[in-house]
Design an enzyme around this catalytic site. Structure first.
Site, short mmCIF file in Angstrom:
data_model
loop_
_atom_site.label_atom_id
_atom_site.label_comp_id
_atom_site.label_asym_id
_atom_site.label_seq_id
_atom_site.Cartn_x
_atom_site.Cartn_y
_atom_site.Cartn_z
N GLU A 150 -9.71 7.19 4.02
CA GLU A 150 -10.61 6.30 4.76
C GLU A 150 -9.91 4.97 4.90
O GLU A 150 -9.03 4.63 4.09
CB GLU A 150 -11.94 6.14 4.02
CG GLU A 150 -12.01 4.99 3.03
CD GLU A 150 -11.17 5.22 1.79
OE1 GLU A 150 -10.92 6.38 1.44
OE2 GLU A 150 -10.75 4.21 1.18
N LYS B 240 0.80 -1.22 0.00
CA LYS B 240 0.00 0.00 0.00
C LYS B 240 0.84 1.28 0.00
O LYS B 240 0.43 2.30 -0.53
CB LYS B 240 -0.95 0.00 1.19
CG LYS B 240 -2.12 -0.97 1.00
CD LYS B 240 -3.25 -0.66 1.94
CE LYS B 240 -4.48 -1.48 1.61
NZ LYS B 240 -4.33 -2.90 2.02
N SER C 155 1.50 -9.81 -1.14
CA SER C 155 1.18 -8.39 -0.95
C SER C 155 1.55 -7.84 0.42
O SER C 155 1.78 -6.65 0.57
CB SER C 155 -0.31 -8.16 -1.21
OG SER C 155 -1.11 -9.01 -0.40
C1 PLP Z 1 -5.16 -3.91 1.63
C2 PLP Z 1 -4.47 -5.17 1.32
C3 PLP Z 1 -4.87 -5.99 0.24
C4 PLP Z 1 -6.08 -5.71 -0.60
O1 PLP Z 1 -6.04 -4.52 -1.32
P1 PLP Z 1 -5.83 -4.48 -2.90
O2 PLP Z 1 -6.11 -3.06 -3.25
O3 PLP Z 1 -6.79 -5.44 -3.51
O4 PLP Z 1 -4.44 -4.87 -3.16
C5 PLP Z 1 -4.13 -7.13 -0.04
N1 PLP Z 1 -3.06 -7.48 0.71
C6 PLP Z 1 -2.66 -6.73 1.77
C7 PLP Z 1 -1.48 -7.19 2.55
C8 PLP Z 1 -3.34 -5.56 2.11
O5 PLP Z 1 -2.93 -4.83 3.16
#
Ligand code: PLP
Length: 401
Positions: free
Chosen positions: A120, A98, A386
């Site tokens: 938000e 993020k 992610s």
């Molecule tokens: C917020 C988050 C997501 C989901 O958000 P996307 O916009 O779909 O990427 C996925 N993995 C992690 C670790 C997150 O913090």
């Protein structure tokens, strides 16, 4: 960085009207028109400036810790009989992808002369990433958060406060993410001149989905270089990513969208099962509607009211999906799969034991589908990891066998 790359020839990237096929646009109240118009007119020009790209690059390198490694997961590869690589977004500062986006947007906000940032947040991950860059730049930060989420996500609320942000509870409706979004939009309407609204995924009115995708596109840009070095080919056979709003998937897919030989796999949260009534598998359950000022696929009742989603992972607990992903689903360019809460938990335990990496529950959804793909031994597969699992430890402890 290649964030300003010209994509106007592509049938998968946004068109000049702000649409991906039938999806996208900017369905905004009239009072927000000047803000969104200002962004739309300026974002491509600003992110094309060499000075902007140099600063973005430098912060990604020295502050975030990029490039994130592309790790060959040997034991996971042996288990699933393919060449599996993990794109390690979990190693970024703040623990997930993020921050790539919040760094880009705060630099943009500065160039637009904005003094104040609003955002938000649901689980608090985007709130923390926003509060982080506001502290870095010395800008005032207000984060809207549903009052129920504030109770559920105490550690992230504490982090935001320690980083100097004001956390404002949204007490209307279901007191969760969509109510926090409404409050943030209301704030923006009342403070249009001095405030920038940092949206945390590839959702919201045009140009946000494209802008956020470009800031996250560093993920696939690095993947191409790293794969070329490691395998002799910049293109893998598969890219797999989880989808909440869709930003880590958008980043991992971005430079492969027009490379049709690369199979793109998007994994949504099935919760307790797609048809259980406790799910967040938007592509399977959603219909065209408007959420967050964007026309896209949306989980809704017959009357068009938003249905509360469910997922064990807070980051995937969103009733819509960004317009890019709605288009990738409709055109078949990406394959949309889903993983249940239990499948995600099992995949998280498996990665921990096989590779010594505790993943975020969101990322575990992507890992969970390795078992369902028709993989061949020569296939090169990249899973977008992610985020890291520290934030999910409580859930993991509860389910530890
Ligand atoms: C917020 C988050 C997501 C989901 O958000 P996307 O916009 O779909 O990427 C996925 N993995 C992690 C670790 C997150 O913090």
């Amino acid at each position: 960085m290649d964030i300003a790359v010209n994509t106007s020839h592509s049938k998968y990237h946004v068109n000049d009207k702000g649409y991906y096929g039938r999806f996208g646009g900017a369905y905004i109240p009239e009072m927000l028109y000047p803000n969104v118009e200002e962004l739309k007119e300026q974002y491509l020009q600003i992110i094309s400036e060499p000075a902007f790209q140099a600063e973005f690059d430098q912060l990604l390198t020295d502050y975030v810790g990029r490039p994130s490694p592309l790790f060959f997961a040997k034991r996971l590869s042996e288990k699933y009989k393919a060449k599996i690589y993990l794109k390690r977004e979990d190693l970024n500062h703040t623990g997930a992808h993020k921050v790539n986006n919040t760094i880009g947007q705060i630099l943009l906000a500065q160039r637009l002369g904005k003094k104040k940032i609003i955002a938000e947040t649901g689980a608090g991950q985007h709130g923390v990433a926003t509060a982080t860059v506001c502290a870095l730049m010395g800008l005032e930060c207000v984060v809207y958060m549903g009052s129920i989420d504030i109770e559920r996500q105490a550690p992230n609320v504490a982090r935001m406060k320690m980083l100097g942000a004001t956390v404002v509870p949204a007490t209307s409706g279901s007191k969760t993410l969509k109510d926090a979004t409404n409050e943030a939009i209301r704030h923006w309407i009342n403070h249009p001149v001095d405030t920038h609204y940092i949206i945390g995924s590839v959702v919201g009115p045009h140009p946000y989905p494209d802008m956020v995708a470009r800031f996250q596109s560093v993920v696939s840009e690095e993947m191409r270089k790293q794969l070329l070095e490691k395998t002799g080919n910049a293109n893998p056979d598969y890219v797999i990513a989880c989808v909440g709003g869709g930003s880590n998937a958008a980043g991992a897919f971005f430079h492969y969208l027009d490379e049709e030989a690369v199979k793109l796999v998007a994994v949504e949260a099935a919760g307790k099962g797609v048809n259980s009534g406790f799910s967040a598998a938007t592509s399977q359950l959603g219909k065209m509607g408007i959420i967050h000022a964007s026309k896209t696929l949306l989980m809704q009742t017959e009357d068009g009211q938003i249905v509360e989603p469910h997922s064990i992972s807070a980051g995937l607990d969103y009733p819509g999906v960004g317009p890019l992903h709605a288009h990738l689903y409709e055109t078949g360019r990406a394959q949309f799969l889903n993983a249940t809460d239990d499948e995600a938990l099992a995949a998280a335990y498996e990665l921990s034991l096989l590779e010594g990496i505790i993943p975020a529950l969101e990322s575990a959804h992507a890992l969970a589908k390795l078992k369902d793909l028709p993989l061949k031994p020569e296939d090169v597969v990249v899973v977008c990891l992610s985020g890291r699992g520290d934030k999910d430890l409580e859930t993991y402890i509860k389910h530890l066998k």
